[in-house]
Design a protein around this motif. Structure first.
Motif, PDB file in Angstrom:
ATOM      1  N   GLU A 173       0.836  -1.207   0.000  1.00 53.96           N
ATOM      2  CA  GLU A 173       0.000   0.000   0.000  1.00 53.96           C
ATOM      3  C   GLU A 173       0.871   1.257   0.000  1.00 53.96           C
ATOM      4  N   GLN A 174       1.910   1.258   0.822  1.00 56.99           N
ATOM      5  CA  GLN A 174       2.818   2.409   0.881  1.00 56.99           C
ATOM      6  C   GLN A 174       3.548   2.594  -0.448  1.00 56.99           C
ATOM      7  N   ILE A 207       2.534   1.644  -3.422  1.00 56.94           N
ATOM      8  CA  ILE A 207       1.568   2.102  -4.424  1.00 56.94           C
ATOM      9  C   ILE A 207       1.363   3.608  -4.289  1.00 56.94           C
ATOM     10  N   ARG A 208       1.206   4.100  -3.069  1.00 55.29           N
ATOM     11  CA  ARG A 208       1.039   5.545  -2.862  1.00 55.29           C
ATOM     12  C   ARG A 208       2.263   6.305  -3.363  1.00 55.29           C
ATOM     13  N   GLN A 209       3.443   5.767  -3.087  1.00 61.97           N
ATOM     14  CA  GLN A 209       4.680   6.405  -3.531  1.00 61.97           C
ATOM     15  C   GLN A 209       4.751   6.436  -5.065  1.00 61.97           C
ATOM     16  N   GLU A 245       2.228   6.318  -7.160  1.00 63.66           N
ATOM     17  CA  GLU A 245       1.209   7.254  -7.639  1.00 63.66           C
ATOM     18  C   GLU A 245       1.694   8.698  -7.513  1.00 63.66           C
ATOM     19  N   ASN A 246       2.349   9.020  -6.394  1.00 64.71           N
ATOM     20  CA  ASN A 246       2.873  10.371  -6.199  1.00 64.71           C
ATOM     21  C   ASN A 246       3.972  10.693  -7.205  1.00 64.71           C
ATOM     22  N   LYS A 281       3.243  -0.150 -10.604  1.00 66.47           N
ATOM     23  CA  LYS A 281       1.974  -0.175  -9.875  1.00 66.47           C
ATOM     24  C   LYS A 281       1.178  -1.436 -10.230  1.00 66.47           C
TER      25      LYS A 281
END
Length: 82
Positions: free
Chosen positions: A11-12, A14-16, A18-19, A61
């Motif tokens: 999850e972390q 994926i957020r990274q 995406e950012n 991703k």
């Protein structure tokens, strides 16, 4: 690493990803806005590099989401087996 910890870390990641992708897309947009003011060859090279980086992030991703799904299935199967 156990499944729960890896799912959290995915999850972390994926957020990274995406950012990072958003930042690349924003930089790419800036090149389009300022294209005529700078050497077109240099701009084209940077834009191509950003597009490749975006594609790489999208692939990363997808791989993370696939791993996440596999871990969830494994957790469910393991839980049902107990």
């Amino acid at each position: 690493m156990d499944i729960a910890n890896r799912l959290e870390s995915i999850e972390q990641e994926i957020r990274q990803v995406e950012n990072e992708k958003l930042q690349c897309e924003q930089r790419l947009g800036l090149f389009w806005e300022h294209f005529p003011a700078i050497d077109p060859i240099i701009i084209q090279s940077h834009m191509l590099s950003l597009k490749n980086q975006i594609r790489s992030l999208e692939n990363r991703k997808r791989a993370l989401l696939k791993e996440q799904q596999e871990l969830i299935v494994r957790a469910v199967v393991t839980h049902r087996g107990n």
